[in-house]
Design an enzyme around this catalytic site. Sequence first.
Site, PDB file in Angstrom:
ATOM      1  N   GLY A 523      43.075  49.423  39.155  1.00  0.00           N
ATOM      2  CA  GLY A 523      44.367  49.541  39.813  1.00  0.00           C
ATOM      3  C   GLY A 523      45.003  48.180  39.923  1.00  0.00           C
ATOM      4  N   GLY A 526      47.923  43.729  45.467  1.00  0.00           N
ATOM      5  CA  GLY A 526      49.081  42.943  45.841  1.00  0.00           C
ATOM      6  C   GLY A 526      49.328  41.771  44.908  1.00  0.00           C
ATOM      7  N   PHE A 527      48.259  41.167  44.421  1.00  0.00           N
ATOM      8  CA  PHE A 527      48.442  39.936  43.663  1.00  0.00           C
ATOM      9  C   PHE A 527      47.868  39.983  42.261  1.00  0.00           C
ATOM     10  CE2 PHE A 527      50.470  37.815  46.967  1.00  0.00           C
ATOM     11  CZ  PHE A 527      49.887  38.235  48.134  1.00  0.00           C
ATOM     12  N   VAL A 530      42.906  44.900  39.315  1.00  0.00           N
ATOM     13  CA  VAL A 530      41.503  44.943  39.706  1.00  0.00           C
ATOM     14  C   VAL A 530      40.728  45.701  38.628  1.00  0.00           C
ATOM     15  CG1 VAL A 530      39.882  45.667  41.492  1.00  0.00           C
ATOM     16  CG2 VAL A 530      42.195  44.980  42.124  1.00  0.00           C
ATOM     17  N   LYS A 544      38.916  41.137  41.034  1.00  0.00           N
ATOM     18  CA  LYS A 544      40.342  41.057  41.320  1.00  0.00           C
ATOM     19  C   LYS A 544      40.873  39.806  40.622  1.00  0.00           C
ATOM     20  CE  LYS A 544      43.091  40.481  45.471  1.00  0.00           C
ATOM     21  NZ  LYS A 544      43.003  40.664  46.911  1.00  0.00           N
ATOM     22  N   ASP A 639      47.559  42.901  57.258  1.00  0.00           N
ATOM     23  CA  ASP A 639      48.002  43.839  56.221  1.00  0.00           C
ATOM     24  C   ASP A 639      47.095  45.054  56.165  1.00  0.00           C
ATOM     25  OD1 ASP A 639      48.736  43.684  52.646  1.00  0.00           O
ATOM     26  OD2 ASP A 639      49.685  44.771  54.279  1.00  0.00           O
TER      27      ASP A 639
END
Length: 833
Positions: A523, A526-527, A530, A544, A639
């Site tokens: 998937g 945010g950055f 992965v 990641k 978050d």
Amino acid sequence: MESRHVHLLLLSYMFCVLILTRAADNIRRDEPLRDGETIVSSGGNFELGFFSPTPTSSKRYLGIWFNKVSVQTVVWVANRDTPLNDKNGMLNFTTQGNLTLVNGSGSVVWSSNTTRGGVQNPIAQLLDSGNLVVREDASENSNYVWQSFDYPGDTALPGVKIGIDLKTGFRRFLWSWKSRNDPSNGQYSFIFDPNGFPQPFLMNGSIQRFRGGAWNGQSFANSPSLLPSPSYKYIFASDPDQVYFTYELIDTSAIARVVMQLHGFLELSTWNNLTQNWDNFGSAPADNCDIYSQCNAYGLCNSGNSPICSCLDKFEPKDPTEWVRGNWSGGCVRKTPVLNCQKEVKFLKYSGIKLPDTRFSWYGRGVTLNSCEELCLRNCSCVAYAKLDTTGTNEDCLLWFDELMDIREFGSSGQDIYIKLDSSETEISTGNSSKEILKKLRISLPLAALSLLSVLCLILYIRHTKNKKKKEEENQNQQRFSEGSSEMLYINKSKNDDLDLPLFDFATILEATNNLSLSNKLGEGGFGPVYKGALKDGQEIAVKRLSRYSAQGTDEFKNEVIFIAKLQHRNLVKLLGCCIQAEEKMLVYEYMPNNSLDWFLFDRRSLLDWPKCFHIINGIARGLLYLHQDSRLRIIHRDLKPSNVLLDIDMNPKISDFGMARSFGGNETGAMTTRVVGTYGYMSPEYAEEGKFSVKSDVFSFGVVILEILSGTRNRGFIHPDHHHNLLGHVWIHFKEGRVMEVINTHLKELCNNLCEVQRSVHVGLLCVQQCPEDRPSMSSVVLMLSSDVPLPSPKEPGFFTSRSRFGEVNSSSSKLGEHSGNQLSITLLDAR
Ligand SMILES: *[C@@H]1O[C@H](CO)[C@@H](O)[C@H](O)[C@H]1NC(C)=O
Ligand SMILES: *[C@@H]1O[C@H](CO)[C@@H](O)[C@H](O)[C@H]1NC(C)=O
Ligand SMILES: *[C@@H]1O[C@H](CO)[C@@H](O)[C@H](O)[C@H]1NC(C)=O
Ligand SMILES: *[C@@H]1O[C@H](CO)[C@@H](O)[C@H](O)[C@H]1NC(C)=O
Ligand SMILES: *[C@@H]1O[C@H](CO)[C@@H](O)[C@H](O)[C@H]1NC(C)=O
Ligand SMILES: *[C@@H]1O[C@H](CO)[C@@H](O)[C@H](O)[C@H]1NC(C)=O
Ligand SMILES: *[C@@H]1O[C@H](CO)[C@@H](O)[C@H](O)[C@H]1NC(C)=O
Ligand SMILES: *[C@@H]1O[C@H](CO)[C@@H](O)[C@H](O)[C@H]1NC(C)=O
Ligand SMILES: *[C@@H]1O[C@H](CO)[C@@H](O)[C@H](O)[C@H]1NC(C)=O
């Protein structure tokens, strides 16, 4: 293209010709089994033949593997230590019933050594259980003269008995492979230790790594990984002839195995025909507290605590300085030593624990608890006693004569132990049997009591002064310690190459993730993306990769590395290491097979019943509590949302993504920022509007998560035909009108038999999302509210109650952005002020 196809066809044809499967499951005496031929068991479950452990290996072994499993899964190897170097090996079966593996030049490299005179017509047969047997004759119930189940390698199939024949001393145990390429005995073994009360042990060389616990009539006492499960039935037998452990499958059509893995974990797995994968069912050790004797003598381990080790009540660290440093090797000692038999002693009951190591204990059947106490009282060297059997059918008694090792807290499924203490230990924290002893004492010894009292006073006085000194010392140490750690944090912040974290090299990552291929992509976070991967030793990882074009990612990367490397809790995802190479920055995590909570909530709703939901809510709460209060750094996550909550194989929630987390000092509980980061829908009003963040902003996000779990709808994008409120407002209105069940997801309602718990959770959720940060409960209150029946205050109006608020405007303008970038994205905004 055409010619390649032809090639493939040709190859597969040759393969078919080479692999000749014998129709029968018997090994014939006149015709040896040659490399390239196989024998399949009658039901088709297992296959016997020659194989190489990996495609690149040229070594050949005789082995048995699953026939219905698409990935080669070997369960037994004959010539573990003596591989064949070519494909000229063959398996002979002699008239005496001897199975011999012969190499190309006629030398025997392995033999079953079947020793049985007078066997007339022996049969060698591969049974459908995976057992290769030599039996006396062809009749169904003839005796086995030899069986491969007696010599398991790294795998125990259902029916393999791990244990000891006490008459002959013959032992059956599992032994991990040396490497993927080499099935000879590796470093880890799973054995049965018959000393004292027999227990299974996982050994690292000759060192205990994990203790299965003593059999309490139902399971191995208090071992999270060996608890009874709906699929496995564990069987333990202990009689004068033998001691063993085995298991059966409740669904006999299932395909399952227990493997002593290369990397030191005993894994229970079942074959998933849908995904064509082995699903890991459980593994041991399961957590830090499963590591043998983590907290040493009289230490109590609880993996939910930080630090995980503490001393049992009435005990203190032997070496307090080392203990506060996290070096628990000294263990604990009684605050008041039990000096000798003459002195008065008593027993204190400790509940909910995994009973200590029983290797040096005495076990008696048919002994009542009272006689057990009597026995322990009479023997000076006895330190504790317990009733082992929990089925309620047997009276039994366990006595310990040595320091108590390897104790962990085990909650309601734990057991009771009674530990001998000096009778001067006045306060009684748990249990009442000791009270009774005291009562008896008072009645029978009214005079002696008086003199005892004066002695007691003296002891107490001495202890008091001693303790005071010790406490002062301890305080000083603690102070020094905390100063040290905050200093370390600063160093790390400035020089982030000085991290105490394994570095993976880029080549390893590439190899593990199939060159970061698209098929391995799990998937997009945010950055960056992965990826799923597997290390050489089989450990599954999630990688990641920070987008190299995102400048902001670098700070978040450092941030995450600094924080998560220092955090350890079962409800936080574990960082295994990182990889930095030129522009590439990657974080390597343990892989979570069950995806994120987000996926379950909004895509696979039907798989979540209420007990699972409640377990998840509680787990997130405990993870947050740890971040806010118990961890050394005290952290605000900033978050929290369902996509940042990952689920492990047992559906335990693990908070992830610490890219935006902030640490705060011991006294302050919040701060201001000009950079507002987080995700709309989960951000508290004071944070989104003014940039004020505190632990209470996490509490708000947590409240939103609870309400989303219960309603099965997202807060963001929530639309109702009757009003303009968002999800929070919607739930609040129904709550006020006493119609709370109407907002609960219908699926959940059907699967729930504890409506009280559901209503209580809604209530707690609403308390968390109140407008005013001061009104919201702290995470410690939340954990308490969820787990007990404490009365709850009524919630005030939630923050961002309607979509007409200022937030609503921001929300609607950003939802356009959301459509393109997916609603999982966290955003970063510069505050307008
Ligand atoms: C194994 O069987 C083959 C073929 O029957 C025979 O030639 C060979 O001598 C046997 N070897 C041994 C060691 O029994
Ligand atoms: C067979 O085994 C013997 C003894 O281990 C060894 O000397 C011989 O080289 C082996 N032959 C082959 C073809 O591997
Ligand atoms: C058979 O005996 C040999 C020699 O005593 C020994 O090395 C080997 O391990 C034995 N094989 C089995 C399966 O017990
Ligand atoms: C089985 O075969 C091995 C190797 O040839 C031999 O050492 C052993 O004595 C045999 N055992 C019996 C019972 O024949
Ligand atoms: C097993 O023991 C070795 C040597 O004592 C140690 O280096 C290794 O880390 C241990 N393995 C595990 C998984 O703890
Ligand atoms: C596995 O699934 C396939 C089809 O998906 C089916 O044909 C097969 O019978 C299944 N095997 C088992 C062992 O359930
Ligand atoms: C841990 O503490 C023990 C004494 O309790 C000491 O002997 C040992 O050296 C310490 N280990 C480390 C790594 O500091
Ligand atoms: C106490 O128990 C130990 C272990 O069973 C035994 O060796 C010892 O003789 C016993 N002592 C007394 C005084 O009964
Ligand atoms: C301890 O107290 C509880 C109630 O307070 C009672 O039910 C139980 O029987 C007592 N246990 C013993 C061993 O006396």
